[in-house]
Scaffold this motif. Sequence first.
Motif, short mmCIF file in Angstrom:
data_model
loop_
_atom_site.label_atom_id
_atom_site.label_comp_id
_atom_site.label_asym_id
_atom_site.label_seq_id
_atom_site.Cartn_x
_atom_site.Cartn_y
_atom_site.Cartn_z
N LEU A 73 6.30 -1.92 2.27
CA LEU A 73 4.90 -2.32 2.06
C LEU A 73 4.81 -3.59 1.24
O LEU A 73 4.01 -4.48 1.54
CB LEU A 73 4.14 -1.18 1.38
CG LEU A 73 3.92 0.09 2.20
CD1 LEU A 73 3.25 1.16 1.35
CD2 LEU A 73 3.08 -0.21 3.44
N TYR A 76 5.66 -6.72 3.18
CA TYR A 76 4.57 -7.13 4.06
C TYR A 76 3.28 -7.46 3.31
O TYR A 76 2.23 -7.62 3.92
CB TYR A 76 4.32 -6.04 5.11
CG TYR A 76 5.16 -6.24 6.35
CD1 TYR A 76 4.75 -7.08 7.38
CD2 TYR A 76 6.39 -5.61 6.49
CE1 TYR A 76 5.52 -7.28 8.51
CE2 TYR A 76 7.18 -5.80 7.61
CZ TYR A 76 6.74 -6.64 8.61
OH TYR A 76 7.52 -6.84 9.74
N LEU A 78 1.54 -5.71 1.07
CA LEU A 78 0.55 -4.66 0.88
C LEU A 78 0.46 -4.18 -0.56
O LEU A 78 -0.30 -3.25 -0.85
CB LEU A 78 0.85 -3.50 1.83
CG LEU A 78 0.57 -3.89 3.29
CD1 LEU A 78 1.28 -2.97 4.26
CD2 LEU A 78 -0.93 -3.90 3.57
N ASN A 83 -4.50 -7.77 0.31
CA ASN A 83 -4.48 -6.71 1.32
C ASN A 83 -5.02 -5.39 0.79
O ASN A 83 -4.72 -4.33 1.34
CB ASN A 83 -3.05 -6.52 1.85
CG ASN A 83 -2.70 -7.52 2.93
OD1 ASN A 83 -3.49 -7.76 3.85
ND2 ASN A 83 -1.52 -8.10 2.83
N VAL A 86 -6.61 -2.84 3.21
CA VAL A 86 -5.84 -2.10 4.23
C VAL A 86 -5.84 -0.62 3.88
O VAL A 86 -5.49 -0.23 2.76
CB VAL A 86 -4.40 -2.65 4.31
CG1 VAL A 86 -3.60 -1.85 5.34
CG2 VAL A 86 -4.41 -4.13 4.68
N ARG A 90 -3.29 2.88 7.72
CA ARG A 90 -2.62 1.72 8.29
C ARG A 90 -1.31 1.43 7.55
O ARG A 90 -0.31 1.07 8.18
CB ARG A 90 -3.55 0.49 8.21
CG ARG A 90 -2.92 -0.82 8.71
CD ARG A 90 -2.39 -0.69 10.12
NE ARG A 90 -1.76 -1.93 10.57
CZ ARG A 90 -0.82 -1.99 11.53
NH1 ARG A 90 -0.42 -0.87 12.13
NH2 ARG A 90 -0.29 -3.15 11.88
N ARG A 91 -1.30 1.64 6.26
CA ARG A 91 -0.06 1.46 5.49
C ARG A 91 1.02 2.43 5.98
O ARG A 91 2.18 2.04 6.17
CB ARG A 91 -0.33 1.67 4.00
CG ARG A 91 -1.19 0.58 3.38
CD ARG A 91 -1.69 0.97 1.99
NE ARG A 91 -2.69 0.03 1.53
CZ ARG A 91 -2.44 -1.00 0.72
NH1 ARG A 91 -1.22 -1.21 0.26
NH2 ARG A 91 -3.42 -1.81 0.36
N ILE A 94 2.35 1.20 9.26
CA ILE A 94 3.25 0.05 9.12
C ILE A 94 4.65 0.51 8.72
O ILE A 94 5.66 0.07 9.29
CB ILE A 94 2.68 -0.96 8.12
CG1 ILE A 94 1.51 -1.71 8.75
CG2 ILE A 94 3.76 -1.94 7.63
CD1 ILE A 94 0.73 -2.59 7.80
N ASP A 128 5.23 -9.44 13.21
CA ASP A 128 4.01 -9.76 12.48
C ASP A 128 3.05 -8.59 12.66
O ASP A 128 2.61 -8.29 13.78
CB ASP A 128 3.40 -11.05 13.05
CG ASP A 128 2.18 -11.52 12.28
OD1 ASP A 128 1.61 -10.72 11.51
OD2 ASP A 128 1.79 -12.68 12.44
N THR A 131 -0.68 -8.59 8.43
CA THR A 131 -0.97 -8.47 7.00
C THR A 131 -0.84 -9.80 6.26
O THR A 131 -0.78 -9.83 5.03
CB THR A 131 -0.02 -7.44 6.35
OG1 THR A 131 1.34 -7.87 6.53
CG2 THR A 131 -0.21 -6.07 6.98
N GLY A 134 2.73 -12.12 3.62
CA GLY A 134 3.55 -11.21 2.83
C GLY A 134 3.69 -11.59 1.37
O GLY A 134 4.79 -11.60 0.84
#
Length: 203
Positions: A73, A76, A78, A83, A86, A90-91, A94, A128, A131, A134
């Motif tokens: 996470l 990316y 998160l 982000n 999000v 969705r996390r 991913i 990709d 998000t 990164g």
Amino acid sequence: MRSSNIFFAALAGGAFAHGDHGGGSQKPIVSPNANWMEKHMAEEHHADNYDATSFFSLHDFDSSGNWEPREILRTYGLMDESNKHVTSERRDQIVKEILTLLDYDNDGLVSRDEFVRFIDHERKTLPDLGTGPGHHGDDEYEYEIHHWEKYHDENTKLEDLTHPEDIEHFKKHEQMEEEEERLEALNKRTIVEENIPAKFRRD
């Protein structure tokens, strides 16, 4: 080990391992058709030459030798405020997508060997996932600002530290410095032999 003055200058200007969003080192120009990893390394780490091992190590934030879900996470972006919108669903999705691609032994982690297999042997790249580039977030940077004297005083030794979190942080910075030096050496080479398929290499 580098002197504390050199480290602090790099940190204040934006250390390689955490990106530079304040106008320090120049960000490489990448093609609009570049893959997500290339865009991430240029945007967050200001590097345009790297290998699978370096990429993995820079994103193994706890130096455990594996990427855990939280590290996926963070890689990316998160864990960054950009982000925060999000959703948790969705996390989770991913993390599942990345583990499906990279976790060959299905243990819920991505090892260095698994990542190198995916990148070098299968000639693939991280996708990709929408998000952004990164950004890793600033919590690590704030920790370094408060503790840089301890970790990067040229007289400090690993055995001088007593708290487990300090020891791990110290080890991580030593590893990051080694990876930075490797990347600098790669950037000085016109052709990176390790990136050439074996069948095209000279004996």
